[in-house]
Design an enzyme around this catalytic site. Structure first.
Site, PDB file in Angstrom:
ATOM      1  N   SER A 144       0.862  -1.176   0.000  1.00 16.71           N
ATOM      2  CA  SER A 144       0.000   0.000   0.000  1.00 16.71           C
ATOM      3  C   SER A 144       0.898   1.226   0.000  1.00 16.71           C
ATOM      4  O   SER A 144       2.080   1.122   0.344  1.00 16.71           O
ATOM      5  CB  SER A 144      -0.853   0.001   1.279  1.00 16.71           C
ATOM      6  N   TYR A 157      -1.961  -1.152  10.938  1.00  8.29           N
ATOM      7  CA  TYR A 157      -2.025  -1.460   9.502  1.00  8.29           C
ATOM      8  C   TYR A 157      -0.763  -0.960   8.792  1.00  8.29           C
ATOM      9  O   TYR A 157      -0.132  -1.697   8.028  1.00  8.29           O
ATOM     10  CB  TYR A 157      -3.271  -0.798   8.889  1.00  8.29           C
TER      11      TYR A 157
HETATM   12  N1  LIG Z   1      -8.768  -0.706  -0.818  1.00  9.32           N
HETATM   13  C1  LIG Z   1      -7.693   0.049  -0.639  1.00  9.32           C
HETATM   14  O1  LIG Z   1      -7.787   1.298  -0.616  1.00  9.32           O
HETATM   15  C2  LIG Z   1      -6.346  -0.577  -0.513  1.00  9.32           C
HETATM   16  C3  LIG Z   1      -5.229   0.265  -0.670  1.00  9.32           C
HETATM   17  C4  LIG Z   1      -3.960  -0.287  -0.555  1.00  9.32           C
HETATM   18  C5  LIG Z   1      -3.806  -1.629  -0.300  1.00  9.32           C
HETATM   19  N2  LIG Z   1      -4.903  -2.432  -0.138  1.00  9.32           N
HETATM   20  C6  LIG Z   1      -4.677  -3.844   0.143  1.00  9.32           C
HETATM   21  O2  LIG Z   1      -5.353  -4.614  -0.825  1.00  9.32           O
HETATM   22  C7  LIG Z   1      -5.639  -5.902  -0.284  1.00  9.32           C
HETATM   23  C8  LIG Z   1      -7.064  -6.290  -0.629  1.00  9.32           C
HETATM   24  O3  LIG Z   1      -7.960  -5.376  -0.019  1.00  9.32           O
HETATM   25  P1  LIG Z   1      -9.291  -4.844  -0.722  1.00  9.32           P
HETATM   26  O4  LIG Z   1      -9.164  -3.391  -0.842  1.00  9.32           O
HETATM   27  O5  LIG Z   1      -9.612  -5.658  -1.914  1.00  9.32           O
HETATM   28  O6  LIG Z   1     -10.334  -5.101   0.476  1.00  9.32           O
HETATM   29  P2  LIG Z   1     -11.582  -6.104   0.626  1.00  9.32           P
HETATM   30  O7  LIG Z   1     -12.572  -5.834  -0.442  1.00  9.32           O
HETATM   31  O8  LIG Z   1     -11.989  -5.957   2.051  1.00  9.32           O
HETATM   32  O9  LIG Z   1     -10.938  -7.552   0.387  1.00  9.32           O
HETATM   33  C9  LIG Z   1     -10.096  -8.147   1.337  1.00  9.32           C
HETATM   34  C10 LIG Z   1     -10.000  -9.616   1.021  1.00  9.32           C
HETATM   35  O10 LIG Z   1      -9.095 -10.232   1.968  1.00  9.32           O
HETATM   36  C11 LIG Z   1      -9.757 -11.384   2.475  1.00  9.32           C
HETATM   37  N3  LIG Z   1      -9.223 -11.830   3.765  1.00  9.32           N
HETATM   38  C12 LIG Z   1      -9.159 -11.168   4.946  1.00  9.32           C
HETATM   39  N4  LIG Z   1      -8.606 -11.971   5.883  1.00  9.32           N
HETATM   40  C13 LIG Z   1      -8.316 -13.144   5.277  1.00  9.32           C
HETATM   41  C14 LIG Z   1      -7.752 -14.377   5.697  1.00  9.32           C
HETATM   42  N5  LIG Z   1      -7.380 -14.576   6.985  1.00  9.32           N
HETATM   43  N6  LIG Z   1      -7.563 -15.368   4.791  1.00  9.32           N
HETATM   44  C15 LIG Z   1      -7.951 -15.193   3.502  1.00  9.32           C
HETATM   45  N7  LIG Z   1      -8.538 -14.074   3.050  1.00  9.32           N
HETATM   46  C16 LIG Z   1      -8.709 -13.068   3.932  1.00  9.32           C
HETATM   47  C17 LIG Z   1     -11.217 -10.990   2.549  1.00  9.32           C
HETATM   48  O11 LIG Z   1     -12.029 -12.139   2.724  1.00  9.32           O
HETATM   49  P3  LIG Z   1     -13.519 -12.069   3.386  1.00  9.32           P
HETATM   50  O12 LIG Z   1     -14.446 -11.623   2.276  1.00  9.32           O
HETATM   51  O13 LIG Z   1     -13.763 -13.465   3.842  1.00  9.32           O
HETATM   52  O14 LIG Z   1     -13.462 -11.061   4.514  1.00  9.32           O
HETATM   53  C18 LIG Z   1     -11.348 -10.337   1.184  1.00  9.32           C
HETATM   54  O15 LIG Z   1     -11.450 -11.309   0.171  1.00  9.32           O
HETATM   55  C19 LIG Z   1      -5.329  -5.826   1.201  1.00  9.32           C
HETATM   56  O16 LIG Z   1      -4.087  -6.423   1.463  1.00  9.32           O
HETATM   57  C20 LIG Z   1      -5.243  -4.326   1.450  1.00  9.32           C
HETATM   58  O17 LIG Z   1      -4.389  -4.022   2.534  1.00  9.32           O
HETATM   59  C21 LIG Z   1      -6.170  -1.927  -0.239  1.00  9.32           C
END
Ligand SMILES: NC(=O)c1ccc[n+]([C@@H]2O[C@H](COP(=O)([O-])OP(=O)(O)OC[C@H]3O[C@@H](n4cnc5c(N)ncnc54)[C@H](OP(=O)(O)O)[C@@H]3O)[C@@H](O)[C@H]2O)c1
Length: 286
Positions: A144, A157
């Site tokens: 991130s 985080y």
């Molecule tokens: N959105 C942003 O602004 C942003 C920015 C920078 C980086 N990121 C990074 O991008 C990645 C994905 O996030 P996202 O934005 O797509 O959010 P999201 O829509 O909340 O998706 C997160 C995913 O991670 C899964 N997850 C959480 N804990 C887990 C575990 N113990 N084992 C397997 N899966 C697990 C969730 O599963 P469930 O559906 O079962 O909860 C979901 O599929 C993360 O690493 C986040 O830090 C996001």
């Protein structure tokens, strides 16, 4: 990545039930990768399986919880049994713990690292023996902009993503000799379910009328998340950056995604730490 002729190129993506993982699994499958869309709750696989069937995509949903050794071993074991190789691993599963450091318990901090750092480490350790044997592979870790810059009320985080940066940068040296590449993706704000899945620490005062000395900044930070995420970039932008990195013969270590990420890093580079902190506080407390 070298072309494998008409042989399958196998990709594994963690956290594919939602957001970036969902879009990345679909995008890789649409671009010819035999993709294992892994998720901890297979009951959430309906939408991706519908699309797989409609578009006849080379995609399978597999159970994998990054905090559970047994589920990782079973998932990777099944994939190796079926394909005998893994070419791309995208470590995407993650969430954010919210709250000022003083009001976050060590246990909650550990849980944050269990998913965002040790979860990544567990999956990598399970996959590496196969990539080493193949003498090829690309490991993509979803970091991130918060892996490069600190922000208030999200120290757990932010430190998990800083840890992921150090882990990735260091292991890249060790893996180069086996033809294995390491890539960090650094998105800014992306419109996914991330905002809904934020976890607020149990001791955190999230209302203004609390007696906590952190109530005001915490409340402002949390209420600021909603408009920020509404304006976030599309998750497909992240999937595109991942595809660009894994298709490259010589990928960079870092790929930023989103105008906000580029703008912030530019300001950070050209500003003193003190000035930068003032700017961030002003924007959070607005
Ligand atoms: N959105 C942003 O602004 C942003 C920015 C920078 C980086 N990121 C990074 O991008 C990645 C994905 O996030 P996202 O934005 O797509 O959010 P999201 O829509 O909340 O998706 C997160 C995913 O991670 C899964 N997850 C959480 N804990 C887990 C575990 N113990 N084992 C397997 N899966 C697990 C969730 O599963 P469930 O559906 O079962 O909860 C979901 O599929 C993360 O690493 C986040 O830090 C996001």
């Amino acid at each position: 990545m070298k072309s494998r002729g008409n042989k399958k190129t196998v990709a594994v993506v963690t956290g594919s039930s939602s957001g970036i993982g969902f879009e990345t699994s679909l995008f890789l499958a649409r671009n010819g990768f035999y993709t294992y869309a892994t998720m901890r709750n297979l009951a959430k696989s309906d939408s991706i399986i519908d699309l797989k069937q409609k578009e006849k995509l080379p995609l399978e949903a597999v159970h994998l919880d990054v905090t559970n050794d047994k589920s990782i071993k079973e998932a990777i074991g099944k994939i190796i049994h079926e394909q005998e190789r893994i070419d791309v691993l995208v470590n995407n599963a993650g969430y954010a713990l919210v709250g000022p450091l003083e009001e976050i318990s060590v246990q909650e901090f550990i849980e944050q690292f269990e998913t965002n750092v040790f979860g990544v480490m567990r999956v990598i350790q399970e996959v590496l023996p196969y990539m080493r044997k193949q003498r090829s592979g690309t490991i993509v870790n979803i970091s991130s902009v918060a892996g490069m810059i600190g922000f208030p009320i999200t120290s757990a985080y932010v430190s998990s993503k800083f840890a992921l940066e150090g882990l990735s940068e260091s292991m890249a040296y060790e893996l180069e000799q086996f033809g294995i590449k390491v890539v960090l993706i650094e998105p800014g704000v992306i419109k996914t379910n991330f905002n809904k899945n934020l976890r607020v620490g149990k001791m955190v005062a999230s209302t203004n009328d609390s007696t906590s000395p952190y109530a005001e900044i915490t409340q402002k930070r949390i209420s600021g998340f909603i408009p920020r995420f509404e304006m976030g970039s599309a998750p497909k932008k992240v999937a595109e950056a991942i595809l660009k990195a894994i298709r490259s013969e010589n990928p960079d270590l870092r790929y930023m995604v989103g105008g906000d990420a580029f703008r912030l890093m530019e300001i950070k580079k050209n500003t003193s730490d003190g000035e930068f902190r003032k700017l961030v506080m002003k924007s959070v407390l607005r």
